[in-house]
Design an enzyme around this catalytic site. Structure first.
Site, short mmCIF file in Angstrom:
data_model
loop_
_atom_site.label_atom_id
_atom_site.label_comp_id
_atom_site.label_asym_id
_atom_site.label_seq_id
_atom_site.Cartn_x
_atom_site.Cartn_y
_atom_site.Cartn_z
N GLU A 1 0.83 -1.21 0.00
CA GLU A 1 0.00 0.00 0.00
C GLU A 1 0.86 1.26 0.00
OE1 GLU A 1 -4.12 -1.65 1.95
OE2 GLU A 1 -2.85 -0.47 3.26
N GLU B 1 -5.58 -8.22 -1.37
CA GLU B 1 -6.27 -8.08 -0.08
C GLU B 1 -7.73 -7.75 -0.34
OE1 GLU B 1 -4.73 -5.52 2.99
OE2 GLU B 1 -2.65 -5.96 2.41
C1 BGP Z 1 -4.53 -3.02 4.82
C2 BGP Z 1 -3.17 -3.51 5.27
C3 BGP Z 1 -3.18 -4.80 6.00
C4 BGP Z 1 -4.42 -5.11 6.76
C5 BGP Z 1 -5.71 -4.61 6.15
C6 BGP Z 1 -6.90 -4.62 7.07
O1 BGP Z 1 -4.56 -1.63 4.81
O2 BGP Z 1 -2.31 -3.68 4.16
O3 BGP Z 1 -1.98 -4.90 6.71
O4 BGP Z 1 -4.31 -4.99 8.10
O5 BGP Z 1 -5.59 -3.33 5.63
O6 BGP Z 1 -6.84 -3.54 7.93
P1 BGP Z 1 -7.11 -3.66 9.47
O7 BGP Z 1 -6.12 -4.64 9.96
O8 BGP Z 1 -6.89 -2.31 10.04
O9 BGP Z 1 -8.51 -4.12 9.60
#
Ligand code: BGP
Length: 473
Positions: free
Chosen positions: A174, A367
């Site tokens: 990201e 993701e």
């Molecule tokens: C993205 C990241 C991840 C992951 C995901 C979910 O932004 O790349 O590392 O954590 O989001 O977010 P969260 O864990 O805050 O729910």
């Protein structure tokens, strides 16, 4: 129809599941300095690891010691790939050493071997929100150009070591989050309200672009059959109304994100990016030769995360809802998760369309998923499960839209790895309570629990999805 070799799998990041934060010579990363927060309370980023403070990443779900059991479960679901990251601090504990830490290298050797043993391709993010903290203290993290050289050394080390084991790579997780949340992205303490914020983050971004480009070139030299991509958070955005001012605001808000992807995919700053630097008062320190480095380091594909959509409005007074790194406006057509993330399966199809129309390079959804509170149930025989029909519904609707993007819109899609396939620490809040997994892990927000793993309903559902190549949803 999805291609036969479609990369079905799952995604995680080292700092969110490995634990063993100081084992076998590992150094402190920025993630190790993030305290536990909550849905309505941000995590604190402390100056190093402070005594008496609870840091969820330190033990996480102890994947470091349990990876064999976990990979066997991934294999049982039929994973064809597994996206994880290498913790830079296991390989170079302070980031700037000349020689790597052999114990760290050996851990990932064993991990990748275990994946390959089960026919699972490792997909590796080189830097996922875990910059060595020593680089922050000594150099100010990515604001200092010397960090590019340290990263290059790290990349050369891992490409050489894992050639023959890892064919799919991504440089920075990201990367565009650097502009929104530089502390999480790179350990840089700067907020948008501060003067000099844009100078700081866009200079750091320039260094990450150079580092990424050098990594791409090195990867192609060292592992000729590898594919190396960029990775961005894709914040698909709609105009809040049909007012032309809102349509313009939508374009303006996306410009910041394309600032990152344009350089990595096209190999140069766009004219608009140059205007943006000027408008924000940024004077980028560039060296002769930088343009060539960027041009030679164009990525092979775009990996992106997709969780929700956002609205853009020219009206500054509109109400806000919680969102992944972005503050958004409430969309009346959508429902939101318990964390306020607005659920929008069609937005995934739109994201695929927008990215493919703009760049025409292969895409990879690395993701996607629903963070939810799960309630484990214990059966008479003592086995534990979670009835997570809500998670199945979320994923099913997103996969349906993903397939339309491929079948009807002609998008070239490499694979799909939902986020947090085994419950892990939330990046945004540090909670365990916000669960994404197909595999339940007995661990709570205070660090209590047996760490036992159990299959949720979604485990069996996803197994069928993969076995049918996405036909049985
Ligand atoms: C993205 C990241 C991840 C992951 C995901 C979910 O932004 O790349 O590392 O954590 O989001 O977010 P969260 O864990 O805050 O729910």
């Amino acid at each position: 129809m999805l291609r036969k070799d479609f990369l079905w799998g799952g995604a995680v990041a080292a700092n969110q599941l490995e634990g063993a934060w100081d084992a076998d010579g590992k150094g402190v990363s920025t993630a190790d300095c993030m305290t536990a927060g909550a849905a309505d309370r941000a995590r604190e980023y402390t100056d190093g690891v402070l005594p008496g403070v609870y840091y969820p990443s330190h033990d996480a779900i102890d994947f470091y010691h349990r990876y064999k059991e976990d990979i066997a479960l991934f294999a049982e679901m039929g994973f064809r790939c597994f996206r994880t990251s290498i913790a830079w601090t296991r390989i170079f504990p302070e980031g700037d050493e000349a020689a790597p830490n052999e114990a760290g290298l050996a851990f990932y050797d064993a991990l990748f071997d275990e994946c390959l043993k089960h026919g699972i391709e490792p997909v590796v993010t080189i830097s996922h929100y875990e910059t060595p903290y020593a680089l922050v203290k000594k150099y100010g993290s990515w604001t200092d150009r010397r960090v590019v050289g340290f990263f290059e050394n790290y990349c050369r080390t891992i490409f050489t070591r894992y050639r023959g084991k890892v064919r799919y790579w991504m440089t920075f997780n990201e990367i565009n989050v650097l502009a929104l949340n530089p502390a999480t992205a790179a350990g840089i303490r700067s907020s948008m309200e501060e003067p000099g914020h844009w100078q700081t983050v866009l200079q750091a971004a320039h260094h990450e672009f150079l580092a990424s480009a050098k990594a791409v070139k090195l990867c192609h030299e060292i592992i000729p059959d590898a594919k190396i991509g960029m990775m961005m958070l894709y914040p698909v955005t709609y105009a809040a109304t049909c007012a032309p001012e809102d349509a313009m605001e939508r374009i303006r808000s996306m410009d910041l994100h394309y600032y990152f992807s344009d350089v990595q995919v096209r190999g140069a700053y766009s004219p608009k990016a140059r205007r943006m630097q000027k408008r924000l008062g940024v004077k980028l320190a560039e060296e002769p030769g930088d343009a060539e480095i960027l041009r030679e380091g164009r990525v092979d594909y775009i990996g992106f995360s997709y969780y929700m959509s956002s609205l853009a409005s020219a009206d500054p007074k509109l109400a806000k809802t919680g969102a992944n790194m972005i503050t958004g406006i409430r969309n009346p057509y959508l429902e939101a998760s318990d964390w306020g993330w607005q659920i929008d399966p069609v937005g995934l199809r739109i994201s695929l369309n927008e990215l493919y129309d703009r760049y025409q390079v292969p895409l990879f959804i690395v993701e996607n998923g629903l963070g939810a509170v799960d309630v484990p149930e214990t059966a008479e025989d003592g086995s534990v499960t979670v009835r997570d029909g809500y998670r199945i519904a979320y994923l099913r609707r997103h996969i349906e839209e993903m397939k339309k993007a491929v079948d009807e819109d002609g998008v070239d899609l490499m694979g799909y790895t939902p986020w947090g396939v085994i419950d892990l620490v939330s990046a945004g809040t540090g909670e365990m309570k916000k669960r994404y997994g197909f595999i339940y892990v007995d661990r709570d927000d205070e660090g209590r629990g047996t760490l036992a793993r159990s299959r949720k309903d979604s485990f069996y559902w996803y197994q069928r999805v993969i076995a049918s190549n996405g036909e049985e949803l």
